[in-house]
Enzyme design. Structure first.
Site, PDB file in Angstrom:
ATOM      1  N   GLY A 163     -33.668 140.400  38.564  1.00  0.00           N
ATOM      2  CA  GLY A 163     -32.544 140.234  37.651  1.00  0.00           C
ATOM      3  C   GLY A 163     -31.351 139.695  38.410  1.00  0.00           C
ATOM      4  N   ARG A 164     -30.152 140.078  37.951  1.00  0.00           N
ATOM      5  CA  ARG A 164     -28.920 139.564  38.569  1.00  0.00           C
ATOM      6  C   ARG A 164     -28.869 139.896  40.056  1.00  0.00           C
ATOM      7  NH1 ARG A 164     -26.332 142.059  33.301  1.00  0.00           N
ATOM      8  NH2 ARG A 164     -27.262 143.868  34.283  1.00  0.00           N
ATOM      9  N   ILE A 165     -29.149 141.159  40.389  1.00  0.00           N
ATOM     10  CA  ILE A 165     -29.042 141.562  41.799  1.00  0.00           C
ATOM     11  C   ILE A 165     -30.269 141.097  42.590  1.00  0.00           C
ATOM     12  CG2 ILE A 165     -28.698 143.489  43.391  1.00  0.00           C
ATOM     13  CD1 ILE A 165     -27.332 145.003  41.074  1.00  0.00           C
TER      14      ILE A 165
ATOM     15  N   SER B 203     -41.730 141.671  37.684  1.00  0.00           N
ATOM     16  CA  SER B 203     -40.875 142.160  36.588  1.00  0.00           C
ATOM     17  C   SER B 203     -41.763 142.120  35.352  1.00  0.00           C
ATOM     18  CB  SER B 203     -39.628 141.282  36.424  1.00  0.00           C
ATOM     19  OG  SER B 203     -39.990 139.936  36.321  1.00  0.00           O
ATOM     20  N   ARG B 204     -41.241 142.533  34.195  1.00  0.00           N
ATOM     21  CA  ARG B 204     -42.137 142.528  33.034  1.00  0.00           C
ATOM     22  C   ARG B 204     -42.435 141.117  32.568  1.00  0.00           C
ATOM     23  NH1 ARG B 204     -38.737 146.973  29.861  1.00  0.00           N
ATOM     24  NH2 ARG B 204     -37.191 145.480  30.581  1.00  0.00           N
ATOM     25  N   THR B 205     -41.449 140.236  32.735  1.00  0.00           N
ATOM     26  CA  THR B 205     -41.660 138.838  32.322  1.00  0.00           C
ATOM     27  C   THR B 205     -41.301 137.907  33.478  1.00  0.00           C
ATOM     28  OG1 THR B 205     -39.396 138.903  31.485  1.00  0.00           O
ATOM     29  CG2 THR B 205     -41.157 139.206  29.875  1.00  0.00           C
TER      30      THR B 205
ATOM     31  N   ARG C 132     -32.824 153.037  41.703  1.00  0.00           N
ATOM     32  CA  ARG C 132     -32.541 154.430  41.360  1.00  0.00           C
ATOM     33  C   ARG C 132     -33.631 155.269  42.017  1.00  0.00           C
ATOM     34  NH1 ARG C 132     -28.121 153.168  40.328  1.00  0.00           N
ATOM     35  NH2 ARG C 132     -26.992 153.334  38.352  1.00  0.00           N
TER      36      ARG C 132
ATOM     37  N   ASP D  26     -31.152 153.921  49.523  1.00  0.00           N
ATOM     38  CA  ASP D  26     -29.740 154.109  49.163  1.00  0.00           C
ATOM     39  C   ASP D  26     -29.637 155.111  48.018  1.00  0.00           C
ATOM     40  OD1 ASP D  26     -26.918 153.481  49.172  1.00  0.00           O
ATOM     41  OD2 ASP D  26     -27.239 152.280  47.377  1.00  0.00           O
TER      42      ASP D  26
ATOM     43  N   GLU E  13     -29.800 163.155  43.697  1.00  0.00           N
ATOM     44  CA  GLU E  13     -28.574 162.953  44.488  1.00  0.00           C
ATOM     45  C   GLU E  13     -27.559 164.043  44.198  1.00  0.00           C
ATOM     46  OE1 GLU E  13     -27.261 158.953  43.715  1.00  0.00           O
ATOM     47  OE2 GLU E  13     -29.193 158.135  44.299  1.00  0.00           O
TER      48      GLU E  13
ATOM     49  N   HIS F  29     -25.970 156.316  48.480  1.00  0.00           N
ATOM     50  CA  HIS F  29     -25.719 155.531  47.261  1.00  0.00           C
ATOM     51  C   HIS F  29     -24.411 154.725  47.380  1.00  0.00           C
ATOM     52  CE1 HIS F  29     -26.553 155.378  42.659  1.00  0.00           C
ATOM     53  NE2 HIS F  29     -25.962 154.254  43.075  1.00  0.00           N
TER      54      HIS F  29
HETATM   55  P1  NAP Z   1     -30.780 143.256  35.550  1.00  0.00           P
HETATM   56  O1  NAP Z   1     -30.079 141.964  35.727  1.00  0.00           O
HETATM   57  O2  NAP Z   1     -30.918 143.798  34.180  1.00  0.00           O
HETATM   58  O3  NAP Z   1     -32.232 143.089  36.202  1.00  0.00           O
HETATM   59  C1  NAP Z   1     -33.199 144.064  36.109  1.00  0.00           C
HETATM   60  C2  NAP Z   1     -34.549 143.497  36.523  1.00  0.00           C
HETATM   61  O4  NAP Z   1     -35.528 144.553  36.476  1.00  0.00           O
HETATM   62  C3  NAP Z   1     -35.056 142.378  35.633  1.00  0.00           C
HETATM   63  O5  NAP Z   1     -35.708 141.411  36.407  1.00  0.00           O
HETATM   64  C4  NAP Z   1     -36.067 143.084  34.723  1.00  0.00           C
HETATM   65  O6  NAP Z   1     -36.983 142.120  34.297  1.00  0.00           O
HETATM   66  C5  NAP Z   1     -36.643 144.119  35.691  1.00  0.00           C
HETATM   67  N1  NAP Z   1     -37.242 145.250  34.984  1.00  0.00           N
HETATM   68  C6  NAP Z   1     -36.698 145.995  33.997  1.00  0.00           C
HETATM   69  N2  NAP Z   1     -37.542 146.937  33.594  1.00  0.00           N
HETATM   70  C7  NAP Z   1     -38.673 146.790  34.332  1.00  0.00           C
HETATM   71  C8  NAP Z   1     -39.928 147.443  34.367  1.00  0.00           C
HETATM   72  N3  NAP Z   1     -40.202 148.459  33.545  1.00  0.00           N
HETATM   73  N4  NAP Z   1     -40.850 147.029  35.269  1.00  0.00           N
HETATM   74  C9  NAP Z   1     -40.588 145.999  36.099  1.00  0.00           C
HETATM   75  N5  NAP Z   1     -39.411 145.327  36.114  1.00  0.00           N
HETATM   76  C10 NAP Z   1     -38.472 145.721  35.245  1.00  0.00           C
HETATM   77  O7  NAP Z   1     -30.113 144.398  36.402  1.00  0.00           O
HETATM   78  P2  NAP Z   1     -29.236 144.258  37.728  1.00  0.00           P
HETATM   79  O8  NAP Z   1     -27.830 143.998  37.379  1.00  0.00           O
HETATM   80  O9  NAP Z   1     -29.921 143.356  38.681  1.00  0.00           O
HETATM   81  O10 NAP Z   1     -29.296 145.786  38.259  1.00  0.00           O
HETATM   82  C11 NAP Z   1     -30.541 146.402  38.498  1.00  0.00           C
HETATM   83  C12 NAP Z   1     -30.385 147.874  38.779  1.00  0.00           C
HETATM   84  O11 NAP Z   1     -29.912 148.072  40.096  1.00  0.00           O
HETATM   85  C13 NAP Z   1     -29.359 148.644  37.930  1.00  0.00           C
HETATM   86  O12 NAP Z   1     -29.845 148.979  36.667  1.00  0.00           O
HETATM   87  C14 NAP Z   1     -29.100 149.869  38.791  1.00  0.00           C
HETATM   88  O13 NAP Z   1     -29.991 150.900  38.468  1.00  0.00           O
HETATM   89  C15 NAP Z   1     -29.376 149.376  40.214  1.00  0.00           C
HETATM   90  N6  NAP Z   1     -28.125 149.317  41.016  1.00  0.00           N
HETATM   91  C16 NAP Z   1     -28.004 150.098  42.105  1.00  0.00           C
HETATM   92  C17 NAP Z   1     -26.843 150.036  42.861  1.00  0.00           C
HETATM   93  C18 NAP Z   1     -26.652 150.892  44.086  1.00  0.00           C
HETATM   94  O14 NAP Z   1     -25.516 151.192  44.407  1.00  0.00           O
HETATM   95  N7  NAP Z   1     -27.699 151.270  44.780  1.00  0.00           N
HETATM   96  C19 NAP Z   1     -25.811 149.184  42.486  1.00  0.00           C
HETATM   97  C20 NAP Z   1     -25.969 148.395  41.368  1.00  0.00           C
HETATM   98  C21 NAP Z   1     -27.142 148.467  40.626  1.00  0.00           C
HETATM   99  P3  NAP Z   1     -37.880 142.295  32.971  1.00  0.00           P
HETATM  100  O15 NAP Z   1     -37.012 142.697  31.878  1.00  0.00           O
HETATM  101  O16 NAP Z   1     -38.576 141.005  32.772  1.00  0.00           O
HETATM  102  O17 NAP Z   1     -38.861 143.343  33.341  1.00  0.00           O
HETATM  103  C1  8YV Z   2     -22.397 152.760  41.645  1.00  0.00           C
HETATM  104  C2  8YV Z   2     -24.570 151.748  40.801  1.00  0.00           C
HETATM  105  O1  8YV Z   2     -22.782 153.611  42.664  1.00  0.00           O
HETATM  106  O2  8YV Z   2     -23.762 150.082  39.355  1.00  0.00           O
HETATM  107  C3  8YV Z   2     -24.655 150.901  39.592  1.00  0.00           C
HETATM  108  O3  8YV Z   2     -25.663 151.013  38.884  1.00  0.00           O
HETATM  109  O4  8YV Z   2     -25.462 152.446  41.142  1.00  0.00           O
HETATM  110  C4  8YV Z   2     -23.366 151.658  41.659  1.00  0.00           C
HETATM  111  O5  8YV Z   2     -22.749 150.467  41.673  1.00  0.00           O
HETATM  112  C5  8YV Z   2     -22.120 153.657  40.485  1.00  0.00           C
HETATM  113  O6  8YV Z   2     -22.527 153.208  39.268  1.00  0.00           O
HETATM  114  C6  8YV Z   2     -20.639 153.924  40.481  1.00  0.00           C
HETATM  115  O7  8YV Z   2     -20.186 154.374  39.318  1.00  0.00           O
END
Ligand code: NAP
Ligand code: 8YV
Length: 323
Positions: free
Chosen positions: A150-152, A171-173, A228, A252, A257, A275
Protein backbone atom coordinates in the site's frame (compact mmCIF):
# COMPACT_ATOMS: atom_id res chain seq x y z
CA UNK A 1 -20.05 25.26 19.67
CA UNK A 2 -19.87 21.48 19.36
CA UNK A 3 -18.31 19.31 22.05
CA UNK A 4 -15.20 17.31 21.25
CA UNK A 5 -13.90 14.43 23.38
CA UNK A 6 -10.11 14.26 23.26
CA UNK A 7 -8.80 10.78 24.03
CA UNK A 8 -5.07 10.60 24.72
CA UNK A 9 -2.55 13.41 24.57
CA UNK A 10 -2.64 16.14 21.93
CA UNK A 11 -0.07 18.80 21.15
CA UNK A 12 -0.38 22.36 22.44
CA UNK A 13 -0.77 23.62 18.88
CA UNK A 14 -3.58 21.15 18.16
CA UNK A 15 -5.32 22.12 21.38
CA UNK A 16 -5.25 25.82 20.51
CA UNK A 17 -6.66 25.21 17.04
CA UNK A 18 -9.37 22.88 18.29
CA UNK A 19 -10.38 25.15 21.18
CA UNK A 20 -11.25 27.89 18.71
CA UNK A 21 -13.97 25.68 17.20
CA UNK A 22 -14.99 23.10 19.82
CA UNK A 23 -15.64 22.79 23.53
CA UNK A 24 -12.88 20.39 24.53
CA UNK A 25 -13.24 17.55 27.07
CA UNK A 26 -9.86 15.91 27.66
CA UNK A 27 -10.03 12.29 28.81
CA UNK A 28 -6.83 12.81 30.78
CA UNK A 29 -8.65 15.38 32.96
CA UNK A 30 -11.88 13.46 33.49
CA UNK A 31 -11.89 11.82 36.94
CA UNK A 32 -15.14 9.83 36.67
CA UNK A 33 -15.64 8.83 33.04
CA UNK A 34 -19.04 7.17 33.55
CA UNK A 35 -20.41 10.26 35.26
CA UNK A 36 -18.97 12.40 32.47
CA UNK A 37 -20.71 10.31 29.80
CA UNK A 38 -24.02 10.53 31.67
CA UNK A 39 -23.81 14.31 31.87
CA UNK A 40 -22.15 15.23 28.58
CA UNK A 41 -22.42 12.10 26.38
CA UNK A 42 -25.36 13.46 24.34
CA UNK A 43 -23.36 16.61 23.51
CA UNK A 44 -20.26 14.87 22.10
CA UNK A 45 -20.26 15.18 18.32
CA UNK A 46 -16.63 14.43 17.64
CA UNK A 47 -13.74 12.42 19.09
CA UNK A 48 -10.05 13.03 18.62
CA UNK A 49 -7.95 9.95 19.39
CA UNK A 50 -4.83 8.09 18.26
CA UNK A 51 -3.82 4.69 16.91
CA UNK A 52 -2.85 3.30 20.32
CA UNK A 53 -6.05 4.03 22.26
CA UNK A 54 -8.58 4.24 19.42
CA UNK A 55 -12.26 4.18 20.43
CA UNK A 56 -14.02 1.16 21.91
CA UNK A 57 -17.46 -0.13 20.94
CA UNK A 58 -19.02 0.56 24.37
CA UNK A 59 -18.03 4.20 24.18
CA UNK A 60 -19.13 4.71 20.56
CA UNK A 61 -22.55 3.17 21.26
CA UNK A 62 -23.08 5.43 24.27
CA UNK A 63 -22.42 8.61 22.28
CA UNK A 64 -25.67 8.84 20.35
CA UNK A 65 -24.85 12.14 18.64
CA UNK A 66 -21.27 11.25 17.75
CA UNK A 67 -20.60 11.96 14.06
CA UNK A 68 -16.88 11.69 13.59
CA UNK A 69 -13.76 10.04 15.07
CA UNK A 70 -10.49 11.59 14.00
CA UNK A 71 -7.47 9.39 14.68
CA UNK A 72 -3.89 10.59 14.73
CA UNK A 73 -2.33 7.76 12.73
CA UNK A 74 -3.18 5.60 9.74
CA UNK A 75 -4.01 2.25 11.36
CA UNK A 76 -7.54 2.22 12.81
CA UNK A 77 -7.74 -1.34 14.11
CA UNK A 78 -8.25 0.13 17.61
CA UNK A 79 -11.47 1.84 16.49
CA UNK A 80 -14.52 -0.40 16.32
CA UNK A 81 -15.60 -0.02 12.70
CA UNK A 82 -18.77 -2.08 13.17
CA UNK A 83 -20.02 0.23 15.91
CA UNK A 84 -19.25 3.15 13.61
CA UNK A 85 -21.67 2.38 10.78
CA UNK A 86 -23.20 5.84 10.91
CA UNK A 87 -20.12 7.76 12.10
CA UNK A 88 -17.11 8.75 10.09
CA UNK A 89 -13.62 7.57 10.88
CA UNK A 90 -10.78 9.66 9.60
CA UNK A 91 -7.08 8.95 9.81
CA UNK A 92 -3.86 10.67 8.76
CA UNK A 93 -2.54 8.75 5.75
CA UNK A 94 0.43 9.62 3.52
CA UNK A 95 2.09 12.21 5.78
CA UNK A 96 3.89 9.36 7.57
CA UNK A 97 4.81 7.09 4.63
CA UNK A 98 8.39 8.33 4.38
CA UNK A 99 9.04 8.17 8.13
CA UNK A 100 7.68 4.67 8.59
CA UNK A 101 9.66 3.57 5.53
CA UNK A 102 12.80 5.13 7.04
CA UNK A 103 12.22 3.21 10.27
CA UNK A 104 11.80 0.01 8.28
CA UNK A 105 15.04 0.60 6.39
CA UNK A 106 16.82 1.19 9.71
CA UNK A 107 15.41 -2.09 11.05
CA UNK A 108 16.49 -3.86 7.86
CA UNK A 109 20.01 -2.43 8.14
CA UNK A 110 20.27 -3.15 11.85
CA UNK A 111 19.22 -6.78 11.29
CA UNK A 112 21.95 -7.28 8.71
CA UNK A 113 24.77 -5.11 10.04
CA UNK A 114 23.91 -5.69 13.73
CA UNK A 115 24.60 -2.14 14.89
CA UNK A 116 23.07 -2.81 18.31
CA UNK A 117 25.45 -5.71 19.00
CA UNK A 118 28.41 -3.82 17.56
CA UNK A 119 27.64 -0.81 19.70
CA UNK A 120 27.39 -3.03 22.75
CA UNK A 121 30.81 -4.44 21.85
CA UNK A 122 32.24 -0.94 22.25
CA UNK A 123 30.18 0.12 25.30
CA UNK A 124 30.99 -3.08 27.19
CA UNK A 125 34.70 -2.51 26.43
CA UNK A 126 34.90 -5.96 24.84
CA UNK A 127 36.53 -4.35 21.79
CA UNK A 128 39.53 -3.55 23.98
CA UNK A 129 39.51 -6.81 25.96
CA UNK A 130 38.40 -9.34 23.31
CA UNK A 131 39.31 -7.65 20.04
CA UNK A 132 37.17 -7.08 16.95
CA UNK A 133 33.44 -7.78 16.93
CA UNK A 134 32.17 -10.71 14.81
CA UNK A 135 31.33 -10.02 11.15
CA UNK A 136 27.74 -9.30 10.18
CA UNK A 137 25.76 -9.92 6.97
CA UNK A 138 25.58 -7.54 4.02
CA UNK A 139 22.16 -5.95 3.34
CA UNK A 140 22.91 -5.83 -0.40
CA UNK A 141 21.24 -7.98 -3.07
CA UNK A 142 18.63 -9.58 -0.79
CA UNK A 143 15.27 -11.04 -1.78
CA UNK A 144 12.72 -8.99 0.15
CA UNK A 145 9.04 -9.99 0.37
CA UNK A 146 6.71 -7.17 1.39
CA UNK A 147 3.33 -8.13 2.89
CA UNK A 148 1.07 -5.16 2.05
CA UNK A 149 1.98 -3.08 -1.01
CA UNK A 150 0.00 0.00 0.00
CA UNK A 151 1.09 3.58 0.63
CA UNK A 152 3.83 2.64 3.09
CA UNK A 153 4.77 -0.67 1.46
CA UNK A 154 5.49 1.18 -1.79
CA UNK A 155 7.64 3.74 -0.01
CA UNK A 156 9.59 0.96 1.72
CA UNK A 157 10.28 -0.73 -1.63
CA UNK A 158 11.44 2.60 -3.06
CA UNK A 159 13.75 3.42 -0.14
CA UNK A 160 15.25 -0.09 -0.08
CA UNK A 161 16.18 0.16 -3.76
CA UNK A 162 19.68 1.49 -3.04
CA UNK A 163 20.51 -1.94 -1.60
CA UNK A 164 19.67 -3.56 -4.91
CA UNK A 165 17.03 -5.98 -3.59
CA UNK A 166 14.71 -8.25 -5.56
CA UNK A 167 11.32 -7.10 -4.32
CA UNK A 168 8.38 -9.51 -4.07
CA UNK A 169 5.01 -8.66 -2.57
CA UNK A 170 1.80 -10.15 -1.27
CA UNK A 171 -1.57 -8.43 -0.89
CA UNK A 172 -5.14 -9.47 -1.61
CA UNK A 173 -5.05 -7.89 -5.06
CA UNK A 174 -2.10 -7.25 -7.41
CA UNK A 175 -0.98 -3.64 -7.77
CA UNK A 176 0.52 -1.65 -10.64
CA UNK A 177 4.08 -1.96 -9.41
CA UNK A 178 7.25 -3.37 -10.99
CA UNK A 179 7.58 -6.14 -8.39
CA UNK A 180 6.66 -9.82 -8.48
CA UNK A 181 3.20 -10.51 -7.03
CA UNK A 182 2.43 -13.58 -4.90
CA UNK A 183 -1.21 -14.45 -4.23
CA UNK A 184 0.07 -17.06 -1.78
CA UNK A 185 1.97 -15.74 1.23
CA UNK A 186 3.70 -19.06 1.96
CA UNK A 187 5.08 -19.25 -1.58
CA UNK A 188 6.49 -15.74 -1.14
CA UNK A 189 7.97 -16.59 2.28
CA UNK A 190 9.76 -19.61 0.74
CA UNK A 191 11.32 -17.37 -1.93
CA UNK A 192 12.25 -14.51 0.46
CA UNK A 193 15.27 -13.84 2.64
CA UNK A 194 13.45 -11.00 4.38
CA UNK A 195 9.72 -10.60 5.05
CA UNK A 196 8.39 -7.14 5.87
CA UNK A 197 4.87 -6.81 7.33
CA UNK A 198 3.11 -3.53 6.55
CA UNK A 199 -0.61 -4.39 6.29
CA UNK A 200 -3.39 -3.03 8.50
CA UNK A 201 -4.10 -4.91 11.72
CA UNK A 202 -7.54 -6.26 12.65
CA UNK A 203 -9.40 -9.51 12.00
CA UNK A 204 -8.50 -9.93 8.32
CA UNK A 205 -4.77 -10.02 8.97
CA UNK A 206 -4.77 -11.61 12.43
CA UNK A 207 -1.70 -13.90 12.67
CA UNK A 208 -1.34 -14.19 8.88
CA UNK A 209 2.35 -14.65 9.65
CA UNK A 210 1.91 -17.98 11.41
CA UNK A 211 4.20 -20.93 12.08
CA UNK A 212 4.00 -22.12 8.45
CA UNK A 213 5.08 -18.75 7.10
CA UNK A 214 7.87 -18.47 9.66
CA UNK A 215 9.13 -21.97 8.83
CA UNK A 216 8.99 -21.15 5.13
CA UNK A 217 11.13 -18.05 5.72
CA UNK A 218 13.61 -20.32 7.46
CA UNK A 219 16.71 -20.29 9.68
CA UNK A 220 18.54 -17.67 7.61
CA UNK A 221 15.42 -15.53 7.23
CA UNK A 222 14.65 -12.13 8.75
CA UNK A 223 11.15 -11.06 9.76
CA UNK A 224 10.46 -7.33 10.06
CA UNK A 225 7.13 -6.20 11.54
CA UNK A 226 6.12 -2.53 11.31
CA UNK A 227 2.42 -3.27 10.82
CA UNK A 228 0.65 -4.37 13.99
CA UNK A 229 1.58 -7.00 16.58
CA UNK A 230 -1.62 -8.89 15.70
CA UNK A 231 -0.33 -9.67 12.20
CA UNK A 232 2.31 -12.09 13.53
CA UNK A 233 1.76 -15.12 15.76
CA UNK A 234 4.07 -13.87 18.50
CA UNK A 235 4.29 -17.18 20.39
CA UNK A 236 5.23 -19.01 17.19
CA UNK A 237 7.77 -16.30 16.40
CA UNK A 238 9.48 -16.51 19.81
CA UNK A 239 9.62 -20.31 19.61
CA UNK A 240 11.02 -20.29 16.08
CA UNK A 241 13.75 -17.84 17.11
CA UNK A 242 14.55 -19.96 20.17
CA UNK A 243 14.75 -23.16 18.14
CA UNK A 244 16.73 -21.57 15.31
CA UNK A 245 13.96 -22.13 12.74
CA UNK A 246 13.98 -18.37 12.11
CA UNK A 247 17.22 -16.41 11.92
CA UNK A 248 16.39 -12.82 12.86
CA UNK A 249 13.50 -10.54 13.71
CA UNK A 250 13.10 -6.76 13.85
CA UNK A 251 9.91 -5.64 15.57
CA UNK A 252 8.39 -2.20 16.05
CA UNK A 253 5.01 -3.58 17.14
CA UNK A 254 3.84 -6.29 19.53
CA UNK A 255 0.67 -8.18 20.39
CA UNK A 256 0.18 -6.61 23.84
CA UNK A 257 1.98 -3.27 23.75
CA UNK A 258 3.79 -2.08 25.77
CA UNK A 259 4.40 -5.65 26.93
CA UNK A 260 7.18 -7.41 25.04
CA UNK A 261 7.73 -11.16 25.55
CA UNK A 262 10.46 -11.60 28.15
CA UNK A 263 12.30 -14.12 25.98
CA UNK A 264 12.72 -11.61 23.14
CA UNK A 265 14.44 -9.16 25.49
CA UNK A 266 17.31 -11.57 25.93
CA UNK A 267 17.84 -12.61 22.31
CA UNK A 268 20.80 -11.19 20.42
CA UNK A 269 19.27 -11.81 16.97
CA UNK A 270 16.33 -9.44 17.38
CA UNK A 271 15.89 -5.69 17.05
CA UNK A 272 13.18 -4.28 19.33
CA UNK A 273 11.58 -0.85 19.00
CA UNK A 274 8.75 0.71 21.08
CA UNK A 275 6.29 1.38 18.21
CA UNK A 276 8.16 4.40 16.88
CA UNK A 277 7.60 3.93 13.15
CA UNK A 278 6.32 7.48 12.68
CA UNK A 279 7.69 9.01 15.88
CA UNK A 280 9.71 12.03 14.77
CA UNK A 281 8.89 15.62 15.71
CA UNK A 282 8.31 16.50 12.07
CA UNK A 283 6.05 13.61 11.14
CA UNK A 284 4.03 13.61 14.34
CA UNK A 285 3.43 17.34 13.81
CA UNK A 286 2.18 16.70 10.27
CA UNK A 287 -0.08 13.90 11.57
CA UNK A 288 -1.41 16.12 14.34
CA UNK A 289 -2.12 18.94 11.89
CA UNK A 290 -4.02 16.60 9.60
CA UNK A 291 -6.05 15.24 12.53
CA UNK A 292 -7.12 18.81 13.33
CA UNK A 293 -7.62 19.85 9.69
CA UNK A 294 -9.98 16.93 9.26
CA UNK A 295 -12.08 17.95 12.25
CA UNK A 296 -12.20 21.59 11.26
CA UNK A 297 -13.11 20.78 7.68
CA UNK A 298 -15.84 18.48 8.88
CA UNK A 299 -17.21 21.20 11.12
CA UNK A 300 -17.14 23.83 8.39
CA UNK A 301 -18.23 21.83 5.33
CA UNK A 302 -19.56 18.51 6.62
CA UNK A 303 -16.78 16.61 4.85
CA UNK A 304 -13.54 15.37 6.36
CA UNK A 305 -10.39 15.35 4.22
CA UNK A 306 -9.20 11.77 4.63
CA UNK A 307 -12.03 9.38 5.52
CA UNK A 308 -11.36 5.64 5.65
CA UNK A 309 -12.94 3.52 2.88
CA UNK A 310 -15.68 2.15 5.21
CA UNK A 311 -17.04 5.71 5.62
CA UNK A 312 -16.94 7.01 2.08
CA UNK A 313 -20.69 6.51 1.64
CA UNK A 314 -21.33 8.82 4.61
CA UNK A 315 -19.05 11.53 3.27
CA UNK A 316 -20.78 11.46 -0.09
CA UNK A 317 -24.27 11.43 1.39
CA UNK A 318 -24.89 14.99 2.56
CA UNK A 319 -23.06 18.25 3.12
CA UNK A 320 -25.17 18.66 6.25
CA UNK A 321 -23.35 15.84 8.07
CA UNK A 322 -22.00 18.02 10.78
CA UNK A 323 -25.24 19.80 11.61
P1 NAP B 1 -2.66 0.97 2.94
O1 NAP B 1 -2.21 2.00 1.97
O2 NAP B 1 -4.12 0.79 3.13
O3 NAP B 1 -2.01 -0.41 2.48
C1 NAP B 1 -2.32 -1.61 3.08
C2 NAP B 1 -1.82 -2.77 2.23
O4 NAP B 1 -2.10 -4.00 2.92
C3 NAP B 1 -2.46 -2.86 0.86
O5 NAP B 1 -1.51 -3.26 -0.08
C4 NAP B 1 -3.51 -3.96 1.04
O6 NAP B 1 -3.74 -4.52 -0.21
C5 NAP B 1 -2.79 -4.88 2.03
N1 NAP B 1 -3.73 -5.73 2.77
C6 NAP B 1 -4.84 -5.35 3.43
N2 NAP B 1 -5.45 -6.39 3.98
C7 NAP B 1 -4.71 -7.48 3.65
C8 NAP B 1 -4.83 -8.87 3.90
N3 NAP B 1 -5.85 -9.37 4.60
N4 NAP B 1 -3.88 -9.70 3.41
C9 NAP B 1 -2.85 -9.22 2.69
N5 NAP B 1 -2.67 -7.90 2.42
C10 NAP B 1 -3.59 -7.05 2.89
O7 NAP B 1 -2.06 1.22 4.37
P2 NAP B 1 -0.72 1.99 4.76
O8 NAP B 1 -0.98 3.44 4.87
O9 NAP B 1 0.39 1.53 3.90
O10 NAP B 1 -0.52 1.46 6.27
C11 NAP B 1 -0.43 0.07 6.52
C12 NAP B 1 -0.47 -0.22 8.00
O11 NAP B 1 0.79 0.07 8.59
C13 NAP B 1 -1.44 0.60 8.86
O12 NAP B 1 -2.75 0.13 8.78
C14 NAP B 1 -0.85 0.43 10.25
O13 NAP B 1 -1.40 -0.70 10.89
C15 NAP B 1 0.64 0.20 9.99
N6 NAP B 1 1.45 1.35 10.46
C16 NAP B 1 2.36 1.15 11.44
C17 NAP B 1 3.13 2.22 11.88
C18 NAP B 1 4.15 2.06 12.97
O14 NAP B 1 4.42 3.04 13.65
N7 NAP B 1 4.73 0.90 13.15
C19 NAP B 1 2.95 3.48 11.31
C20 NAP B 1 2.02 3.64 10.31
C21 NAP B 1 1.27 2.56 9.88
P3 NAP B 1 -5.09 -5.33 -0.58
O15 NAP B 1 -6.23 -4.53 -0.16
O16 NAP B 1 -5.02 -5.61 -2.03
O17 NAP B 1 -4.96 -6.60 0.18
C1 8YV C 1 1.43 5.77 15.51
C2 8YV C 1 0.79 4.06 13.75
O1 8YV C 1 2.24 5.08 16.39
O2 8YV C 1 -0.27 5.42 12.15
C3 8YV C 1 -0.22 4.31 12.69
O3 8YV C 1 -0.95 3.37 12.36
O4 8YV C 1 0.96 2.98 14.20
C4 8YV C 1 1.66 5.17 14.19
O5 8YV C 1 1.94 6.10 13.26
C5 8YV C 1 0.12 5.87 16.20
O6 8YV C 1 -0.99 5.70 15.42
C6 8YV C 1 0.08 7.21 16.89
O7 8YV C 1 -1.15 7.60 17.22
Amino acid sequence: MDDLLVIGKISEEAEIRLKAQFILHKSTEIADFDAFIKEFGHRIKAISTNGFVGAKKELILKLKNLKIISSNGVGYDAIDTEACVSREIIVTPDVLNAEVANTTVMMFLNSFREFTLNEEHVRSRRWATEGMAPFSRSPDNRVVGIIGMGRIGMEIAKRLSIFNPSILYHSRTPKEVPYKYYADLKDMAKDSEVLICITPGGKATSKIVNIDIINALGPEGTLINVARGSVVDEDALVLALEEGRLGYAALDVFEKEPKVPEKLLKMPNVVLLPHVGSATFETRKAMSNLTVDNLLNFKENGTPLTPVPECLHLVQSTPENSK
